[in-house]
Design an enzyme around this catalytic site. Structure first.
Site, PDB file in Angstrom:
ATOM      1  N   PRO A   1      82.886  38.400 -28.021  1.00 32.42           N
ATOM      2  CA  PRO A   1      82.269  37.412 -28.908  1.00 32.42           C
ATOM      3  C   PRO A   1      82.986  36.063 -28.896  1.00 32.42           C
ATOM      4  O   PRO A   1      84.073  35.914 -28.332  1.00 32.42           O
ATOM      5  CB  PRO A   1      82.396  38.065 -30.304  1.00 32.42           C
ATOM      6  CG  PRO A   1      82.654  39.505 -30.045  1.00 32.42           C
ATOM      7  CD  PRO A   1      83.398  39.569 -28.743  1.00 32.42           C
ATOM      8  N   GLU A   2      82.372  35.102 -29.567  1.00 27.38           N
ATOM      9  CA  GLU A   2      82.975  33.779 -29.743  1.00 27.38           C
ATOM     10  C   GLU A   2      84.227  33.900 -30.619  1.00 27.38           C
ATOM     11  O   GLU A   2      84.236  34.615 -31.620  1.00 27.38           O
ATOM     12  CB  GLU A   2      81.965  32.842 -30.420  1.00 27.38           C
ATOM     13  CG  GLU A   2      82.480  31.432 -30.624  1.00 27.38           C
ATOM     14  CD  GLU A   2      81.478  30.539 -31.333  1.00 27.38           C
ATOM     15  OE1 GLU A   2      81.228  29.432 -30.848  1.00 27.38           O
ATOM     16  OE2 GLU A   2      80.934  30.959 -32.377  1.00 27.38           O
TER      17      GLU A   2
END
Length: 352
Positions: free
Chosen positions: A52-53
């Site tokens: 994920p970010e």
């Protein structure tokens, strides 16, 4: 068997996509957890793992909830647990990729001298950094913490042994020109790095909800005719406490911030025609979602829609891109050979 096309892999590619809770404000724990997931994905035969970010050290959900003074205190703690590209922390992750023989697409808060950037680092199965890019433009309150990218953010696709792999972060999936430039680079596997994705809370705008974010990501798959690996983050009470989002927190008053919610996971793999390829997982589930990517699906989709090929009109519409890094100081005798990245040279890994 049909003849191989260009540099495509000759067999379907197995990929792993992360849904998990980061180790909030704990870079050492985050590196350990990251390496464990890389190892697990490699042992299960995956050739690529997508994170994920801001996986390290977690998305700064605190920025939506507190006064400036309190945010400043959290920011300093966040800075101490961010990660530099040439650090030992990154070297440890690169070695894990090499040991697992897997490509890694990692989302980090990148520390560069006194500044922070939202970055994606693409690491080869040999542990080399193939591509490193910063988020085009941090969104809303993110700008309190993070800086903008330079022209190198537009070079976001790289040729690998498993096809042309690229990525964008969060609301970059709402940037039409950035997406079009991504399609033009021939992307085949797209890493969509998102933080926690929540249902509507109070007066939060619809475009910030999980439904809208998923729509945007599916749209990229359809427009680009690419496989999309949507990697997302989970927040538990552990995350609420770490970011000062519990109801008892001093600065959290009135309407609950939209980030002060448990859950947030929506990891999924999307096909080139926009269909969902994997079974849904609970919003608080942690683990790896796997899928097999058959590149013929790309060409079936592109027979109908190829926005940078037969379904384009460059005689009417063209996009101009400046991919050079605009440096702060340039000496008169300096020659910038490639202008490819803000980092002049990625460090080599030691031989084991």
């Amino acid at each position: 068997m049909a003849p191989q096309i260009d540099l495509d892999p000759s067999h379907p590619v197995k990929v792993a996509v992360v849904q998990g809770e980061p180790c909030w404000f704990d870079v050492d724990g985050a590196v350990q957890k990251t390496c464990a997931l890389i190892t697990e994905a490699g042992q299960n035969g995956a050739k690529l793992i997508a994170f994920p970010e801001l996986w390290i050290p977690g998305y700064p959900t605190f920025v939506f909830a507190h006064t400036t003074k309190t945010v400043n205190d959290y920011m300093l703690k966040y800075y101490h647990n961010a990660i530099a590209v040439d650090s030992e922390h990154m070297a440890t992750i690169r070695k894990a990729a090499r040991a697992a023989d897997i490509m890694v697409a990692l989302g980090i808060a990148e520390r560069d001298w006194g500044s922070l950037y939202m970055s994606q680092t693409f690491i080869s199965p040999q542990g080399d950094i193939l591509l490193h890019r910063r988020k085009f433009k941090p969104t809303g309150p993110e700008r309190i913490i993070f800086g903008d990218a330079s022209g190198d953010c537009s070079k976001n696709v790289v040729q690998t042994a498993i096809g042309r792999v690229g990525g964008l972060q969060c609301f970059e999936h709402l940037q039409p020109l950035l997406k079009y430039n991504t399609y033009f680079q021939g992307e085949q596997i797209h890493v969509a790095s998102w933080p926690c994705l929540f249902p509507p809370v109070g007066e939060m705008p619809f475009f910030n909800t999980v439904e809208a974010c998923r729509m945007a990501t599916h749209t990229l798959a359809i427009e680009g005719g690419v496989f999309v690996l949507l990697a997302s983050m989970v927040q538990t009470d552990k995350g609420l406490e770490a970011n000062g989002l519990l109801p008892s927190s001093k600065d959290v008053e009135g309407e609950i911030p939209h980030t002060a919610v448990v859950g947030g996971g929506l990891t999924v793999v999307i096909g080139p025609d926009g269909r969902t390829m994997t079974e849904p997982v609970p919003v608080d589930w942690e683990g790896l979602v796997y899928a097999e990517l058959d590149f013929d699906q790309i060409y079936r989709a592109k027979q109908w829609i190829d926005p940078v090929g037969h379904y384009s009109r460059p005689d009417i519409f063209r996009l101009q891109v400046d991919s050079q890094v605009q440096r702060h100081v340039v000496a008169a005798d300096q020659v910038d050979a490639d202008g490819y990245t803000h980092i002049s040279r990625f460090p080599e890994l030691e031989e084991e």
